[in-house]
Every structure is written in structure tokens, then in C-alpha cells.
Design a protein around this motif. Structure first.
Motif, short mmCIF file in Angstrom:
data_model
loop_
_atom_site.label_atom_id
_atom_site.label_comp_id
_atom_site.label_asym_id
_atom_site.label_seq_id
_atom_site.Cartn_x
_atom_site.Cartn_y
_atom_site.Cartn_z
N LEU A 5 0.85 -1.19 0.00
CA LEU A 5 0.00 0.00 0.00
C LEU A 5 0.89 1.24 0.00
O LEU A 5 1.78 1.36 0.85
CB LEU A 5 -0.91 0.01 1.23
CG LEU A 5 -1.68 1.30 1.53
CD1 LEU A 5 -2.61 1.69 0.39
CD2 LEU A 5 -2.44 1.18 2.85
N ILE A 6 0.64 2.14 -0.95
CA ILE A 6 1.36 3.40 -1.01
C ILE A 6 0.40 4.51 -0.57
O ILE A 6 -0.71 4.62 -1.10
CB ILE A 6 1.84 3.72 -2.44
CG1 ILE A 6 2.76 2.61 -2.96
CG2 ILE A 6 2.53 5.08 -2.49
CD1 ILE A 6 3.04 2.70 -4.45
N VAL A 7 0.83 5.32 0.39
CA VAL A 7 0.06 6.48 0.83
C VAL A 7 0.96 7.69 0.61
O VAL A 7 1.90 7.93 1.37
CB VAL A 7 -0.36 6.35 2.31
CG1 VAL A 7 -1.18 7.56 2.74
CG2 VAL A 7 -1.14 5.06 2.53
N GLU A 8 0.68 8.42 -0.46
CA GLU A 8 1.54 9.51 -0.90
C GLU A 8 0.67 10.54 -1.61
O GLU A 8 -0.04 10.21 -2.56
CB GLU A 8 2.62 8.97 -1.85
CG GLU A 8 3.42 9.98 -2.62
CD GLU A 8 4.24 10.91 -1.76
OE1 GLU A 8 3.93 12.11 -1.75
OE2 GLU A 8 5.20 10.44 -1.13
N ASP A 9 0.73 11.81 -1.17
CA ASP A 9 -0.14 12.82 -1.75
C ASP A 9 0.40 13.43 -3.04
O ASP A 9 -0.35 14.05 -3.78
CB ASP A 9 -0.48 13.91 -0.73
CG ASP A 9 0.73 14.66 -0.21
OD1 ASP A 9 1.87 14.21 -0.42
OD2 ASP A 9 0.52 15.69 0.46
N SER A 10 1.65 13.23 -3.35
CA SER A 10 2.21 13.74 -4.61
C SER A 10 1.99 12.71 -5.72
O SER A 10 2.53 11.60 -5.65
CB SER A 10 3.70 13.99 -4.45
OG SER A 10 4.32 14.14 -5.72
N PRO A 11 1.22 13.08 -6.77
CA PRO A 11 0.98 12.12 -7.85
C PRO A 11 2.27 11.62 -8.51
O PRO A 11 2.39 10.42 -8.79
CB PRO A 11 0.12 12.90 -8.85
CG PRO A 11 -0.53 13.97 -8.05
CD PRO A 11 0.47 14.32 -6.97
N SER A 12 3.24 12.51 -8.72
CA SER A 12 4.47 12.08 -9.39
C SER A 12 5.27 11.13 -8.50
O SER A 12 5.83 10.14 -8.97
CB SER A 12 5.32 13.28 -9.79
OG SER A 12 5.68 14.05 -8.66
N GLU A 13 5.31 11.40 -7.20
CA GLU A 13 6.03 10.51 -6.28
C GLU A 13 5.31 9.17 -6.16
O GLU A 13 5.94 8.11 -6.13
CB GLU A 13 6.14 11.19 -4.91
CG GLU A 13 7.19 10.63 -4.03
CD GLU A 13 8.61 10.83 -4.52
OE1 GLU A 13 9.43 9.93 -4.26
OE2 GLU A 13 8.93 11.84 -5.17
N ARG A 14 3.99 9.20 -6.10
CA ARG A 14 3.19 7.96 -6.03
C ARG A 14 3.41 7.13 -7.29
O ARG A 14 3.59 5.90 -7.21
CB ARG A 14 1.71 8.32 -5.85
CG ARG A 14 0.85 7.18 -5.40
CD ARG A 14 -0.56 7.61 -5.00
NE ARG A 14 -1.24 8.39 -6.01
CZ ARG A 14 -1.54 9.69 -5.92
NH1 ARG A 14 -1.22 10.37 -4.84
NH2 ARG A 14 -2.17 10.30 -6.90
N ASP A 15 3.44 7.79 -8.45
CA ASP A 15 3.69 7.07 -9.71
C ASP A 15 5.08 6.45 -9.74
O ASP A 15 5.26 5.34 -10.23
CB ASP A 15 3.51 8.01 -10.91
CG ASP A 15 2.06 8.40 -11.16
OD1 ASP A 15 1.15 7.78 -10.57
OD2 ASP A 15 1.84 9.34 -11.95
N LEU A 16 6.07 7.17 -9.22
CA LEU A 16 7.44 6.66 -9.21
C LEU A 16 7.56 5.43 -8.30
O LEU A 16 8.13 4.41 -8.69
CB LEU A 16 8.41 7.74 -8.74
CG LEU A 16 9.89 7.34 -8.69
CD1 LEU A 16 10.40 7.01 -10.09
CD2 LEU A 16 10.72 8.44 -8.05
#
Length: 120
Positions: A5-16
Motif C-alpha cells: 500500500l502506497i500512501v503519498e499525496d504527490s501524484p508524481s512521487e506515487r507514480d514513481l
């Protein structure tokens, strides 16, 4: 296949992070906020959670503390991936129950090695 599970508010960081994990044969579920992350963690029972610290609403420290307090999610390993690199942040993360604390920028190998080290 292990589920992360990834919990990350930055779309680019979440995609990476998603790309890194899929490259290494992990199943990925993700959200941009800790509130949804709590629900996903309880319902999906991932093998590990990767979270940012600085997020709107519930931050990563609070998210970790809530997960560790709830019996259904208390045993899920948590990795913080954050730009916050002060010793105090690392100490506070450990106090909240974070298993591993990685600072940005990090490599694909660093993230995967961290995950492999905490998934039994």
C-alpha cells in the motif's frame, strides 16, 4: 505476489514508487491520503505500507500511530519515504512505529531492499 500500500499525496512521487514496485513484481494499491490509507490497510491487509510524512490532513506520523493502535493493522510493516531528514524526524518516526525511514531522493534498489527486509 506481495501487496504494498502506497500512501503519498504527490501524484508524481506515487507514480514513481508504483513503477519501482511493479518493476519488482509487487502488487500495488495506493491512495493520496491517510484517511483512505487506514481503510485500505484494514480491508486489503497489505504486506507492507510505504507512506510519506508530510501530507494534508492526517500526516504520516499520525497515520503510523493510528495503524499501530488498531489490532487489524498493527502488525503491518511501515516504511516512511520522505524529504524530512532531520534526526528528530527519524526519532519521531521510530516512536510512532515506523519500521524503516528512507529520505528522498532514494533509488529503486534502496526502496526494494527496504521492503524485502521487513516482509517475512
Amino acid at each position: 505476489m506481495k501487496k504494498i500500500l502506497i500512501v503519498e499525496d504527490s501524484p508524481s512521487e506515487r507514480d514513481l514508487i508504483t513503477l519501482y514496485l511493479k518493476n519488482n513484481n509487487y502488487q500495488v494499491i495506493s491512495t493520496d491520503n491517510a484517511e483512505d490509507g487506514m481503510e485500505l490497510a484494514a480491508n486489503q491487509q497489505p504486506d507492507a505500507i510505504v507512506t510519506d510524512i508530510t501530507m494534508e490532513g492526517i500526516n504520516g506520523f499520525e497515520f503510523c500511530r493510528l495503524l499501530k493502535a488498531y489490532p487489524d493493522t498493527s502488525q503491518i510493516p511501515i516504511i516512511a519515504c520522505t524529504a524530512r531528514d532531520r534526526d528528530l524526524d527519524r526519532f519521531w518516526g521510530q516512536k510512532q512505529g515506523m519500521d524503516i525511514y528512507i529520505t528522498k531522493p532514494y533509488s529503486e534498489q534502496e526502496l526494494v531492499t527496504a521492503i524485502e527486509s521487513i516482509i517475512k
